[in-house]
Each structure stands twice: as C-alpha cells, then as structure tokens.
Design a protein around this motif. Structure first.
Motif, PDB file in Angstrom:
ATOM      1  N   ILE A 247      -0.026   8.714   3.273  1.00  0.00           N
ATOM      2  CA  ILE A 247       1.323   8.902   3.810  1.00  0.00           C
ATOM      3  C   ILE A 247       1.696   7.688   4.655  1.00  0.00           C
ATOM      4  CG2 ILE A 247       2.801  10.310   5.292  1.00  0.00           C
ATOM      5  CD1 ILE A 247       1.003  12.698   4.616  1.00  0.00           C
ATOM      6  N   PHE A 248       2.845   7.111   4.356  1.00  0.00           N
ATOM      7  CA  PHE A 248       3.399   6.000   5.129  1.00  0.00           C
ATOM      8  C   PHE A 248       4.700   6.460   5.787  1.00  0.00           C
ATOM      9  CE2 PHE A 248       0.960   3.864   1.833  1.00  0.00           C
ATOM     10  CZ  PHE A 248       0.436   2.740   2.450  1.00  0.00           C
ATOM     11  N   THR A 249       4.992   5.915   6.957  1.00  0.00           N
ATOM     12  CA  THR A 249       6.322   6.060   7.550  1.00  0.00           C
ATOM     13  C   THR A 249       6.875   4.675   7.839  1.00  0.00           C
ATOM     14  OG1 THR A 249       5.468   6.222   9.824  1.00  0.00           O
ATOM     15  CG2 THR A 249       5.790   8.285   8.628  1.00  0.00           C
TER      16      THR A 249
ATOM     17  N   PHE B 110      -9.414  15.282   6.259  1.00  0.00           N
ATOM     18  CA  PHE B 110      -9.067  15.745   4.917  1.00  0.00           C
ATOM     19  C   PHE B 110      -9.057  14.595   3.899  1.00  0.00           C
ATOM     20  CE2 PHE B 110      -7.237  18.979   7.688  1.00  0.00           C
ATOM     21  CZ  PHE B 110      -7.617  20.153   7.043  1.00  0.00           C
ATOM     22  N   GLY B 111      -9.435  13.411   4.339  1.00  0.00           N
ATOM     23  CA  GLY B 111      -9.446  12.270   3.431  1.00  0.00           C
ATOM     24  C   GLY B 111      -8.081  11.672   3.180  1.00  0.00           C
ATOM     25  N   ILE B 112      -7.091  12.054   3.981  1.00  0.00           N
ATOM     26  CA  ILE B 112      -5.727  11.558   3.800  1.00  0.00           C
ATOM     27  C   ILE B 112      -5.488  10.401   4.755  1.00  0.00           C
ATOM     28  CG2 ILE B 112      -3.273  12.143   3.930  1.00  0.00           C
ATOM     29  CD1 ILE B 112      -4.153  15.088   3.445  1.00  0.00           C
ATOM     30  N   ARG B 113      -5.083   9.286   4.218  1.00  0.00           N
ATOM     31  CA  ARG B 113      -4.780   8.120   5.043  1.00  0.00           C
ATOM     32  C   ARG B 113      -3.322   8.176   5.505  1.00  0.00           C
ATOM     33  NH1 ARG B 113      -6.654   3.074   1.527  1.00  0.00           N
ATOM     34  NH2 ARG B 113      -5.871   4.356  -0.201  1.00  0.00           N
ATOM     35  N   VAL B 114      -3.067   7.746   6.731  1.00  0.00           N
ATOM     36  CA  VAL B 114      -1.720   7.755   7.301  1.00  0.00           C
ATOM     37  C   VAL B 114      -1.462   6.403   7.954  1.00  0.00           C
ATOM     38  CG1 VAL B 114      -0.127   8.875   8.899  1.00  0.00           C
ATOM     39  CG2 VAL B 114      -1.864  10.247   7.718  1.00  0.00           C
ATOM     40  N   THR B 115      -0.343   5.792   7.620  1.00  0.00           N
ATOM     41  CA  THR B 115      -0.048   4.429   8.068  1.00  0.00           C
ATOM     42  C   THR B 115       1.377   4.320   8.592  1.00  0.00           C
ATOM     43  OG1 THR B 115      -1.554   3.511   6.383  1.00  0.00           O
ATOM     44  CG2 THR B 115       0.055   2.009   7.354  1.00  0.00           C
ATOM     45  N   SER B 116       1.530   3.730   9.776  1.00  0.00           N
ATOM     46  CA  SER B 116       2.842   3.390  10.319  1.00  0.00           C
ATOM     47  C   SER B 116       3.206   1.970   9.886  1.00  0.00           C
ATOM     48  CB  SER B 116       2.828   3.451  11.845  1.00  0.00           C
ATOM     49  OG  SER B 116       2.547   4.741  12.322  1.00  0.00           O
ATOM     50  N   VAL B 117       4.374   1.814   9.302  1.00  0.00           N
ATOM     51  CA  VAL B 117       4.886   0.492   8.939  1.00  0.00           C
ATOM     52  C   VAL B 117       5.950   0.133   9.971  1.00  0.00           C
ATOM     53  CG1 VAL B 117       5.914  -0.916   7.123  1.00  0.00           C
ATOM     54  CG2 VAL B 117       4.485   1.068   6.519  1.00  0.00           C
TER      55      VAL B 117
ATOM     56  N   GLN C 166     -12.408   4.362   2.170  1.00  0.00           N
ATOM     57  CA  GLN C 166     -13.160   4.378   3.438  1.00  0.00           C
ATOM     58  C   GLN C 166     -12.408   3.678   4.564  1.00  0.00           C
ATOM     59  OE1 GLN C 166     -14.506   3.644   0.360  1.00  0.00           O
ATOM     60  NE2 GLN C 166     -16.737   3.628   0.480  1.00  0.00           N
ATOM     61  N   THR C 167     -11.298   3.025   4.220  1.00  0.00           N
ATOM     62  CA  THR C 167     -10.577   2.199   5.193  1.00  0.00           C
ATOM     63  C   THR C 167      -9.108   2.592   5.243  1.00  0.00           C
ATOM     64  OG1 THR C 167     -12.057   0.343   4.723  1.00  0.00           O
ATOM     65  CG2 THR C 167      -9.988  -0.170   5.831  1.00  0.00           C
ATOM     66  N   VAL C 168      -8.578   2.699   6.467  1.00  0.00           N
ATOM     67  CA  VAL C 168      -7.151   2.947   6.624  1.00  0.00           C
ATOM     68  C   VAL C 168      -6.563   1.899   7.566  1.00  0.00           C
ATOM     69  CG1 VAL C 168      -7.531   4.579   8.524  1.00  0.00           C
ATOM     70  CG2 VAL C 168      -5.371   4.621   7.284  1.00  0.00           C
ATOM     71  N   VAL C 169      -5.441   1.353   7.173  1.00  0.00           N
ATOM     72  CA  VAL C 169      -4.645   0.509   8.073  1.00  0.00           C
ATOM     73  C   VAL C 169      -3.732   1.453   8.835  1.00  0.00           C
ATOM     74  CG1 VAL C 169      -3.004  -1.377   8.256  1.00  0.00           C
ATOM     75  CG2 VAL C 169      -4.735  -1.413   6.446  1.00  0.00           C
ATOM     76  N   GLU C 170      -3.983   1.622  10.119  1.00  0.00           N
ATOM     77  CA  GLU C 170      -3.219   2.610  10.882  1.00  0.00           C
ATOM     78  C   GLU C 170      -1.801   2.127  11.193  1.00  0.00           C
ATOM     79  OE1 GLU C 170      -5.661   3.529  14.280  1.00  0.00           O
ATOM     80  OE2 GLU C 170      -6.633   5.168  13.174  1.00  0.00           O
ATOM     81  N   GLU C 171      -1.643   0.843  11.467  1.00  0.00           N
ATOM     82  CA  GLU C 171      -0.330   0.300  11.789  1.00  0.00           C
ATOM     83  C   GLU C 171      -0.175  -1.085  11.171  1.00  0.00           C
ATOM     84  OE1 GLU C 171       0.274   0.322  16.008  1.00  0.00           O
ATOM     85  OE2 GLU C 171      -0.175   2.456  16.218  1.00  0.00           O
ATOM     86  N   ILE C 172       0.987  -1.311  10.595  1.00  0.00           N
ATOM     87  CA  ILE C 172       1.330  -2.623  10.046  1.00  0.00           C
ATOM     88  C   ILE C 172       2.521  -3.138  10.854  1.00  0.00           C
ATOM     89  CG2 ILE C 172       2.017  -3.939   8.022  1.00  0.00           C
ATOM     90  CD1 ILE C 172       1.002  -1.616   6.291  1.00  0.00           C
ATOM     91  N   VAL C 173       2.324  -4.162  11.643  1.00  0.00           N
ATOM     92  CA  VAL C 173       3.391  -4.764  12.440  1.00  0.00           C
ATOM     93  C   VAL C 173       3.778  -6.079  11.785  1.00  0.00           C
ATOM     94  CG1 VAL C 173       4.087  -5.657  14.683  1.00  0.00           C
ATOM     95  CG2 VAL C 173       2.544  -3.681  14.547  1.00  0.00           C
TER      96      VAL C 173
END
Length: 234
Positions: free
Chosen positions: A134-136, A173-180, A219-226
């Motif tokens: 999920i991205f926002t 739950f294995g779901i990655r979440v990322t703020s753009v 195995q890796t999630v980018v939590e925030e992309i600035v």
C-alpha cells in the motif's frame, strides 16, 4: 497471470505516470477519476501500447459512498490486489486563519478519508494472503509547515500519520506500506504558475521511485520516499 495494481486518480500527473509505469512492467490496472472521458482515453492509450487489462470507473473519491462503490467494483473483479496507490488529492491554497470556510473539510475528505476508507475496504484480502503493498501519495507539506499551506498541510500531516500507523499495524501480515512524499511536481496543481517547467520534478520520476520501492524483495520495505526538486522547494 499479470498482477493487479489499483491506482486512484490515474488520468493525470503522478497517478497517470504511475499507471503507465506499472502497466509497462506487466501489471493490469484498476483506476478511477471523476471524468469518464479521460478514463476512456487513458484506457485506449494504454491498450494501444501492449497487452494487459485496464479497468476504469468514474468516481469522486471525496465522497464516501463513491469510495465504497469503487472498492466494491475492485472486489467484483475477483482478483487479488498486489499494489494499492492511494493517490487522490486536492490542493486549495490559503492560510488557516483566513482561508474560505469548508477548505479543511474538502481536503480532509479528499486527501485523507479517501485513502482511509479504500485501504480498509481492500486490506482484508491482503491480510488473508499475507501479501500486498500500500502506497499513499503525501507531500513534503505533510512534515514541513509553510506559508499559505493551511488545511492542505493539515490533511497531509494527517495522511502521513495514517500511513505510519498502517505500516505498524500491517507489518506482521507481510503487507508493505510506503509514504510517498514529493515536493513540487509538474502536475495540474501548478498550472498557471510562472516558473519554468525545469524547476519542477517530473511525474515520471515519482512513478519510477514508487515502482522501484515495490520491486525490492519482500523482506524490505521503504517506509518513506522523500523527493524534492534539485534546486529545492518552491
């Protein structure tokens, strides 16, 4: 079978660039916008470039009932959602103490509630499969106050908080979440501004960053992309 990406407000700007990116990488697409004609043109354009399915539905994501209807449309396809990009947003300039009555409600409904309700509607299947991303689409206005940002900044601060909480809730739950979190990007929001186009970031660069974050191993999630223009904020 091709994977499925759900991208809201996909006919313009960052949304369209991301739709085109994921479609070119082998994803089928579900997208929405308020203008039915723009959606059909997008579908025709994509389908002329290669194989794949493009599902479109006219939707005003600032209206709760229409968000629910769009979610039901996605579910009716009977396919797992691999990527969800909550991209719907509106910017109305103004200062908190002087802006027009209703600005806060409009931007909270559009920028925050759309992501909140659509994510809730689609996340259960991701949880059952223990898979999904999920991205926002937030903004640097979600962590930096600036003049004339007003209720837009309030809504984007809230969206970042929502995304941070969702990340913590769904990681097991294995779901990655990322703020753009992009700065000034050359989209319709900046139409009429007397600045050279080169001063802005390209929507395609934001789309590239989103796809790159998704393409990492599970195995890796980018939590925030600035992302910011090379010459700094505008």
């Amino acid at each position: 079978m091709r994977k499925l990406a759900v991208i809201t407000s996909g006919t313009k700007g960052i949304g369209r660039a991301t739709v085109e990116k994921f479609f070119s990488k082998g994803f089928d697409i579900v997208t929405c916008a308020r203008n039915a004609e723009d959606l059909l043109k997008l579908k025709e354009s994509l389908c002329s470039t290669g194989e794949g399915e493009v599902y479109v539905r006219p939707t005003d994501m600032s209206v709760r009932s229409e968000v629910t209807a769009f979610a039901e449309y996605v579910k009716s396809l009977g396919r797992p959602v691999d990527v969800l990009l909550n991209n719907t947003g509106v910017f109305i300039p103004g200062s908190i103490h002087e802006e027009e009555e209703g600005n806060l409600e409009k931007m909270i409904e559009t920028n925050l509630y759309s992501a909140y309700h659509l994510s809730r509607a689609l996340v259960e299947d991701m949880k059952a499969r223990k898979e999904g991303h999920i991205f926002t689409t937030g903004s640097i206005a979600g962590f930096t106050a600036y003049a004339n940002g007003g209720s837009y900044a309030i809504s984007k601060f809230a969206l970042l908080g929502f995304t941070k909480c969702l990340r913590q809730e769904l990681k097991d739950f294995g779901i990655r979440v990322t703020s753009v979190l992009p700065g000034a990007t050359f989209t319709a929001s900046w139409e009429g501004v007397e600045l050279p186009q080169e001063r802005f970031m390209k929507p395609e660069d934001i789309a590239e960053a989103i796809y790159s974050a998704h393409s990492l191993s599970k195995q890796t999630v980018v939590e925030e992309i600035v992302l910011r223009p090379q010459l700094g904020d505008i």
